[in-house]
Design a protein around this motif. Structure first.
Motif, PDB file in Angstrom:
ATOM      1  N   ARG A 126      18.606  25.154  -0.359  1.00 14.93           N
ATOM      2  CA  ARG A 126      19.201  26.260  -1.025  1.00 14.93           C
ATOM      3  C   ARG A 126      18.763  26.820  -2.564  1.00 14.93           C
ATOM      4  O   ARG A 126      19.214  27.795  -2.742  1.00 14.93           O
ATOM      5  N   PRO A 152      23.453  26.466 -14.865  1.00 13.09           N
ATOM      6  CA  PRO A 152      22.166  27.425 -14.415  1.00 13.09           C
ATOM      7  C   PRO A 152      22.488  28.018 -13.200  1.00 13.09           C
ATOM      8  O   PRO A 152      21.592  28.993 -13.160  1.00 13.09           O
ATOM      9  N   LEU A 153      23.454  27.521 -12.526  1.00 17.63           N
ATOM     10  CA  LEU A 153      23.430  28.154 -11.091  1.00 17.63           C
ATOM     11  C   LEU A 153      24.749  28.928 -10.924  1.00 17.63           C
ATOM     12  O   LEU A 153      25.012  29.629  -9.867  1.00 17.63           O
ATOM     13  N   ASP A 154      25.220  29.393 -12.027  1.00 17.83           N
ATOM     14  CA  ASP A 154      26.621  30.165 -12.061  1.00 17.83           C
ATOM     15  C   ASP A 154      27.572  30.018 -11.130  1.00 17.83           C
ATOM     16  O   ASP A 154      28.248  30.784 -10.501  1.00 17.83           O
ATOM     17  N   VAL A 162      28.931  35.634  -9.390  1.00 21.28           N
ATOM     18  CA  VAL A 162      27.817  36.013  -8.423  1.00 21.28           C
ATOM     19  C   VAL A 162      28.365  35.811  -7.175  1.00 21.28           C
ATOM     20  O   VAL A 162      29.162  34.843  -6.848  1.00 21.28           O
ATOM     21  N   GLU A 163      28.018  36.606  -6.175  1.00 23.67           N
ATOM     22  CA  GLU A 163      28.405  36.427  -4.873  1.00 23.67           C
ATOM     23  C   GLU A 163      27.798  35.286  -4.061  1.00 23.67           C
ATOM     24  O   GLU A 163      26.787  34.917  -4.462  1.00 23.67           O
ATOM     25  N   ALA A 186      26.099  32.482  -2.011  1.00 23.29           N
ATOM     26  CA  ALA A 186      24.801  32.504  -1.614  1.00 23.29           C
ATOM     27  C   ALA A 186      24.789  31.773   0.013  1.00 23.29           C
ATOM     28  O   ALA A 186      24.278  32.600   0.928  1.00 23.29           O
ATOM     29  N   LEU A 188      25.735  25.704  -4.797  1.00 21.58           N
ATOM     30  CA  LEU A 188      24.344  25.662  -5.233  1.00 21.58           C
ATOM     31  C   LEU A 188      24.461  24.732  -6.654  1.00 21.58           C
ATOM     32  O   LEU A 188      23.713  24.690  -7.437  1.00 21.58           O
ATOM     33  N   HIS A 191      20.615  31.410  -9.151  1.00 22.97           N
ATOM     34  CA  HIS A 191      21.170  31.681  -8.082  1.00 22.97           C
ATOM     35  C   HIS A 191      20.422  32.947  -7.507  1.00 22.97           C
ATOM     36  O   HIS A 191      20.055  33.720  -8.037  1.00 22.97           O
ATOM     37  N   PRO A 192      20.316  32.704  -6.115  1.00 19.32           N
ATOM     38  CA  PRO A 192      19.373  33.781  -5.447  1.00 19.32           C
ATOM     39  C   PRO A 192      20.284  35.253  -5.693  1.00 19.32           C
ATOM     40  O   PRO A 192      19.315  36.213  -5.462  1.00 19.32           O
ATOM     41  N   ASN A 193      21.325  35.284  -5.802  1.00  9.08           N
ATOM     42  CA  ASN A 193      22.167  36.484  -5.908  1.00  9.08           C
ATOM     43  C   ASN A 193      22.363  37.126  -7.196  1.00  9.08           C
ATOM     44  O   ASN A 193      23.004  37.999  -7.432  1.00  9.08           O
ATOM     45  N   LEU A 194      21.746  36.643  -8.164  1.00  9.17           N
ATOM     46  CA  LEU A 194      21.923  37.375  -9.542  1.00  9.17           C
ATOM     47  C   LEU A 194      21.607  38.652  -9.707  1.00  9.17           C
ATOM     48  O   LEU A 194      20.704  39.017  -8.970  1.00  9.17           O
TER      49      LEU A 194
END
Lengths: 595, 350
Positions: free
Chosen positions: A73, A511-513, A537-538, A540, A564, B10-13
Motif C-alpha cells: 500500500r 509521514p503518512l498522515d 487525507v482521504e 486510500a 498506511l 500518502h497516495p491521496n495527498l
C-alpha cells in the motif's frame, strides 16, 4: 464517536495485515525480526508453532500474507514473507531438542486420522504432546498427502518434506501406510474417541469432450499423473504435451513434462492470462522454462490423428466481466488446432467420499460435502471431524494447517466431555518497546529499497532435472536485507487519552498522515461515512479500520487511519507525555485465534 | 532517535497549483523538544505556504537566536534562509528586502529575540513598514537557556524553577499596533485552523504583518501554575472573530454559513472573511483593538484572532521609492552607474 475497542486483540491483530491474512495467523513480523537478529532457530520455532511446516510452506505456500502486506500500500511490492520463512528453515540449527515430546503416560484417548496430509499431521502434532494416542491411516506408502504426490520435487525436494513430516511422525504417530480406509463404519467400530478426516480433494476432474473415447489412453488427469511421477511409476513424457487448465497444478504439470523429456509443452486455458488461478510467480517460472501459455482458448473436441497423435480443437474466446465481476466468455469463431502426444487435464479437483456410508448419521449437503460446523469442524456425527481440502473443497496447505489446529482444539474439548463450540481464546499482551527517550527495542528506521529477487539455478539446466530445486533461496546477506523491509506492523501504536495534551506533534510528524485530531461527531453509524471529508487525507484503501479515541480534554477526538501507518514510531518519539507508545502485540495461544 | 521521516507518502495527498504536496514544503525533522509549540507553528507555515502554492525558491526564512529561531530549519527546506545575530533579524531582513522585494519574507523570532535583546530593532522594523511576516513564538520563557522568565511573562507569573516575574509584561501586539503595523494578530500554536488562515492572510497582506503566537514551552513552562501551558491556554482562549482566508482564485460561494461576518479585501484581491463571535468587534480600529486586548486581560482571557488590519498602506518601498527590480537582476552599469553619476550627486550637495 464510538471508541475503538482495545480490550480485546481484534483491532490490533487486524493491524498486522500479514498475520491476519494467514489462515494460521503466523506472527510474521516477529519471525522476520528474529531473522534480522540472525536468530534463525528461534524464528523457525515461532513459525513451526503456528504453521507446522515452515520449510515446506517457505517454498510452496499460496502466500495469502503477501498481497495483504502493508508494503503493497505504500510501494509496489510486498516483503518476500514466504521466502524469508524458507530462510528460517535453511539457516536454523538442529532444533529436534526443542520440539515438544509426547508424554510417557498417555491420557487414554485414541484418535484416528484418515489421510496423512497437512491437516491430519497438524492434528497429530497438536494432540500428541497432550497424551493422545494417534493412529494415522494413509492410502499411499508415505506421509505428506498432496504435498508429496502433487507438488514436484523441483519445487519441494523430498528431503525437505521428509524432515518436517518426521518431526511429527517421530513424536509417536502410529502410522498405517498403504492402508486405505474403505469404510468409515468399520473404523468407527474400532471405538476411537474421535476420528479426523483429512483425505483432501483427491479426485481430478475429467474433460469429456467429443472424441474423448478415441483418445482416452493419452488423456491423463493432472494430479494422478503428477502422483505417478512422484512415486516413480512414470519417468518419461512424449515430445508434445498439452496441459489444459490454468491453476498451479497445470503449472506443475507443464514444468514436470518438460523435465521428463517433452520438448513442446503448451498450456491452454479458457480464461485470460490475468484471471488464471495459478500464482503469478508460478506462471513466471513456467514461462522462464520456455513453456507457452495460451490464454483465451476454450477446448471443443479431441481427435485421433492418423499418425496416432491427438489433435485438440479450441475456439478463441474473449473474456469480459460485468459489474459484479461475473465472467462471460464470448466465442470469436476462430478455431485453433493443436497437435500433441499427451493431454494433461488440470481443470480442478474434488473431494471424494465413496467410503463413507450414507446411513451412519454423517450428513452430506447437496454437493456431496459433509455438513460441518464451521467453527468446530465437527460433522453431524459428533465424534467425526473434518479438515483440509476434504472439509470445504480445495484450498491450500496453510488453510489445511489452520483447519488442523481448529480440529485439534475441538477434538480435545470433545474428548474431555466439553462442548467444542465453547472455545478457548488467546490471551494478549502489549509490551512497550521504549528503551530510552527516543530509543526503541525494534528497528524503527524505514528501509526504502525494493523487494529482492530470490536466486535460482540457470533456467536451461532447471528444465532438465526433475529432482533439482529451481529456487536457491536467499543467501544470508540477501535475507537480512530483505528482512529489513518489514514494517513491524505488530509493534502497535497505542494511545492513552488521559496523557494527551493535544500539542499536535504526532499529527505533524506522521509521514503518512494517519493521525487526526477532530471535533467529536455526535452520531452513530459507519465510521467511514461519518469521517468522510473530515480527515487530513482521504482514506486510500478500505483494508484497515480507524483507531478512534475517547474524548480528549478539549472535546476533540483522535482518529488514526490504520491503513498506511508504517509503524516508524515517530508519533511516539515526538509525543512529550507518552500518550503514544509503541507496543508489541503478543498473542499467547495463536491456535486459539483461528476462528 | 530518528533523524529522518520516511519518504513514503500518502497516495491521496493534495497537490497544489504548482504540483507540490505539503510535504515538499517540510524541512528536516525537528530537534526541538517533543511537543514544542514551535513545531506546531512550523507545520502551520508548511501548510499555509503549500495551500498558497508559493514557489519555495521565492521565500526567505529570517531568524535570530533562540528555540524559535532554530525552527526555520524544520520548515521550508527548499527555501532561502538567514539565521542572523540575536535580536538583529529585523535589520538583516530590511537589507534583504531592499535588495529583493520579490521574495516573501517569513521571519521567525521569539520572546527573548524580540521583546528583550531585539526590542529596538523590532520597533524600527514596524515603523519602517517593511513588507514581511514577523512571527513571534511566544512561550514566556527562555527555553534555550533552561527556562528563565521572559519579558512577555505576565506580572506574577511563575516559571518551573519557582521564580516570580516582578514586572509588567510587554504585550507585543499592543506595541505593534502603537508603532503602526498594518496587520496584527494573536494566535495559539494549538489552534491550527486559525493559525493557518491567519498566516495565509498575513503572507498575502502587503505591508508589515505581525503575529504573536502563544507557543507553549513543553519542557520549561507547561507546569500546572503556568499561564502559557497547553491546558491554561486551551481553557482561557477567546476568539473575537474566526477568520477564513479566501484566495483570489476561489469564487466566493454563496452557501457560506449564515452569520455575522465582515469581508476584508487585501491588496492582491484575496479576502479575509471574519465570522464574529462578538458583534461589536471591528478590526479596522487600532484603539478598539488595544482596548479589547486589555479588557480580555482583565478577565483573565487571551484574545486571539486577527486584531487589526489596514490593507491600504504604503510600504517601505513605496515610501522610499526603492528599486522595483531586485538588485540581482539589474545590469552592472545600472547597479554601479560610475564616476560621472557619483560626481553629479556630489555636485548637488555643494
Amino acid at each position: 464517536m464510538k471508541k475503538t475497542d482495545v480490550n480485546t486483540y481484534q483491532h490490533y491483530l487486524k493491524v498486522v495485515d500479514c498475520q491476519q491474512a494467514c489462515p494460521a495467523h503466523t506472527p510474521v513480523p516477529e519471525y522476520i525480526r528474529l531473522i534480522t537478529q540472525q536468530r534463525y532457530s528461534d524464528a523457525y520455532m515461532l513459525n513451526w508453532q503456528s504453521n507446522v511446516f515452515p520449510g515446506i510452506l517457505g517454498r510452496v505456500c499460496d502466500r495469502p500474507c503477501e498481497p495483504a502486506c502493508r508494503r503493497t500500500r505504500v510501494e509496489d511490492k510486498a516483503v518476500a514473507i514466504c521466502r524469508l520463512k524458507r530462510v528460517t528453515a535453511d539457516y536454523k540449527e538442529d532444533i529436534t531438542e526443542r520440539l515438544p515430546k509426547a508424554p510417557k503416560r498417555q491420557n487414554g484417548k485414541r484418535i484416528a486420522l484418515v489421510g496423512a496430509g497437512p491437516a491430519s499431521l497438524t492434528v497429530a502434532r497438536d494432540l500428541l504432546p497432550l497424551g493422545y494416542q494417534i493412529d494415522m491411516f494413509e492410502r499411499d506408502a508415505k506421509a505428506g498427502g498432496m504435498m508429496r504426490s502433487q507438488i514436484p520435487q523441483f519445487r519441494l525436494p523430498h528431503d525437505v518434506l521428509d524432515e518436517e513430516l518426521n518431526y511429527i511422525l517421530d513424536m509417536g504417530v502410529n502410522g498405517y501406510f498403504n492402508h486405505p480406509i474403505d469404510s468409515l463404519e468399520n473404523l468407527l467400530n474400532k471405538n476411537y474417541d474421535a476420528v479426523f478426516i483429512g483425505t483432501g480433494a483427491p479426485k481430478g476432474r475429467h474433460l469429456p469432450l467429443p472424441g474423448y473415447d478415441d483418445c482416452q489412453l493419452d488423456i491423463k488427469i493432472g494430479i494422478d499423473w503428477l502422483s505417478g511421477v512422484s512415486f516413480e511409476h512414470i519417468s518419461e513424457a512424449p515430445k508434445r504435451v498439452v496441459v489444459l487448465g490454468g491453476g498451479n497444478t497445470a503449472m506443475d504439470c507443464c514444468r514436470t513434462a518438460k523435465r521428463l523429456g517433452a520438448t513442446d509443452v503448451k498450456v491452454l486455458v479458457r480464461s485470460s492470462f490475468e484471471a488464471m488461478k495459478a500464482s503469478p510467480w508460478e506462471k513466471e517460472d513456467a514461462m522462464a522454462e520456455e513453456i507457452a501459455i495460451m490464454p483465451n482458448h476454450s477446448p471443443l473436441e479431441y481427435k485421433r490423428n492418423d499418425d496416432g497423435s491427438i489433435q485438440i480443437a479450441f475456439e478463441k474466446v474473449i473474456s469480459s466481466y460485468d459489474k459484479s465481476n461475473n465472467r462471460t466468455l464470448t466465442p470469436t469463431g476462430e478455431i485453433v488446432k493443436v497437435d500433441c502426444d499427451l493431454v494433461l487435464v488440470a481443470i480442478g479437483q474434488d473431494t471424494s467420499f465413496p467410503w463413507i456410508e450414507r446411513d451412519i448419521g454423517l450428513k452430506f449437503n447437496d454437493w456431496s460435502q459433509p455438513i460441518l460446523n464451521k467453527l468446530t469442524l465437527q460433522s453431524t456425527l459428533p465424534q467425526v471431524f473434518f479438515g483440509g481440502d476434504s472439509a470445504f473443497g480445495p484450498e491450500n496447505i496453510i488453510t489445511a494447517v489452520a483447519h488442523g489446529h481448529k480440529a485439534a482444539i475441538s477434538i480435545d474439548l470433545f474428548c474431555h466431555g466439553k462442548q467444542p463450540e465453547n472455545r478457548p481464546d488467546s490471551d494478549f499482551n502489549l509490551i512497550s518497546q521504549k528503551m530510552g527517550m527516543h530509543e526503541w527495542r525494534y528497528d524503527n528506521q524505514i528501509e526504502h529499497h525494493q523487494r529482492l529477487a530470490v536466486p535460482h539455478i540457470d533456467w536451461q539446466q532447471a528444465s532438465q532435472q526433475l529432482a533439482t530445486e529451481v529456487e536457491l533461496g536467499f543467501d544470508e546477506q540477501l535475507a537480512l536485507q530483505e528482512a529489513q523491509r518489514c514494517l513491524n506492523c505488530d509493534i502497535q501504536t497505542v494511545f492513552t487519552e488521559s496523557k494527551c495534551i493535544e500539542c499536535s506533534a504526532c499529527e505533524d510528524i506522521c509521514p503518512l498522515d494517519c493521525i487526526n485530531f477532530i471535533d467529536d461527531i455526535h452520531k452513530s453509524g459507519d465510521a467511514n461515512t461519518l469521517l468522510a471529508g473530515k480527515l487530513r487525507v482521504e482514506k486510500a484503501t478500505p483494508e484497515q479500520d480507524y483507531f478512534i479515541s475517547d474524548k480528549l480534554h478539549t472535546g476533540h477526538i483522535m482518529v488514526k487511519d490504520e491503513d498506511l501507518c508504517v509503524h516508524c514510531g515517530l508519533c511516539a518519539e515526538r509525543c512529550p507525555t507518552g500518550a503514544w507508545d509503541m507496543q508489541k502485540l503478543i498473542l499467547s495461544n495463536i491456535e486459539a485465534t483461528i476462528k | 532517535m530518528s533523524y529522518a521521516k520516511s519518504t513514503f507518502r500518502h497516495p491521496n495527498l493534495k497537490v497544489n497549483d504548482i504540483g507540490l504536496t505539503y510535504r515538499d514544503y517540510e524541512g528536516v525533522v525537528s530537534t526541538l523538544c517533543a511537543g514544542c509549540g514551535h513545531d506546531s507553528i512550523s507545520a502551520a507555515i508548511v501548510h499555509a505556504c503549500a495551500e498558497l502554492s508559493l514557489p519555495p525558491h521565492k521565500i526567505a526564512k529570517m531568524s535570530g537566536i533562540g528555540c524559535s529561531s532554530k525552527a526555520p530549519n524544520y520548515f521550508l527546506g527548499r527555501s532561502h534562509g538567514f539565521n542572523s545575530v540575536h535580536g538583529r533579524m529585523p535589520s538583516v531582513t530590511t537589507g534583504a528586502n531592499i535588495a529583493n522585494k520579490d521574495l516573501t519574507y517569513l521571519a521567525m523570532s521569539g520572546d527573548g529575540d524580540t521583546a528583550s535583546i531585539g526590542l529596538g530593532q523590532f520597533a524600527h522594523v514596524i515603523r519602517r513598514r517593511l513588507n514581511m511576516v514577523y512571527m513571534v513564538a511566544n512561550n514566556g520563557v527562555y527555553g534555550l537557556t533552561k527556562g528563565q522568565l521572559a519579558a512577555t511573562s505576565d506580572k506574577g507569573a511563575r516559571n518551573k524553577a519557582g521564580d516570580i516575574s516582578p514586572f509588567n509584561e510587554i504585550d507585543l501586539c499592543v506595541m505593534a499596533l502603537q508603532l503602526g503595523a498594518s496587520f496584527v494578530a494573536r494566535c495559539f500554536s494549538g489552534d491550527r485552523q486559525q493559525l493557518v488562515s491567519i498566516l495565509k492572510a498575513a503572507i498575502s497582506h502587503e505591508g508589515f504583518a505581525f503575529i504573536d503566537i502563544i507557543s507553549p514551552c513543553v519542557t520549561f513552562n507547561n507546569q500546572a501554575n503556568s499561564k502559557r501551558s497547553y491546558d491554561y491556554v486551551q481553557q482561557h482562549i477567546s476568539t473575537a472573530a474566526i477568520s477564513d482566508f479566501v484566495p483570489v482564485k476561489d469564487e466566493i460561494s454563496c452557501d457560506l454559513p449564515a452569520g455575522n461576518y465582515d469581508d476584508i479585501c487585501l491588496h492582491d484581491g484575496s479576502l479575509i472573511r471574519l465570522y464574529k463571535s462578538d458583534e461589536n468587534f471591528k478590526c479596522d480600529d487600532k484603539l478598539h483593538a488595544i482596548n479589547m486586548i486589555e479588557k480580555h486581560k482583565v478577565k483573565n482571557q487571551i484574545l486571539t484572532g486577527l486584531l487589526y488590519v489596514n490593507p491600504a498602506i504604503d510600504t517601505y518601498h513605496e515610501v522610499n521609492q526603492t528599486s522595483d527590480t531586485p538588485l540581482n537582476q539589474l545590469r552592472e552599469d545600472v547597479l554601479c552607474p560610475g564616476q560621472r553619476v557619483l560626481s553629479s550627486i556630489n555636485e548637488s550637495f555643494r
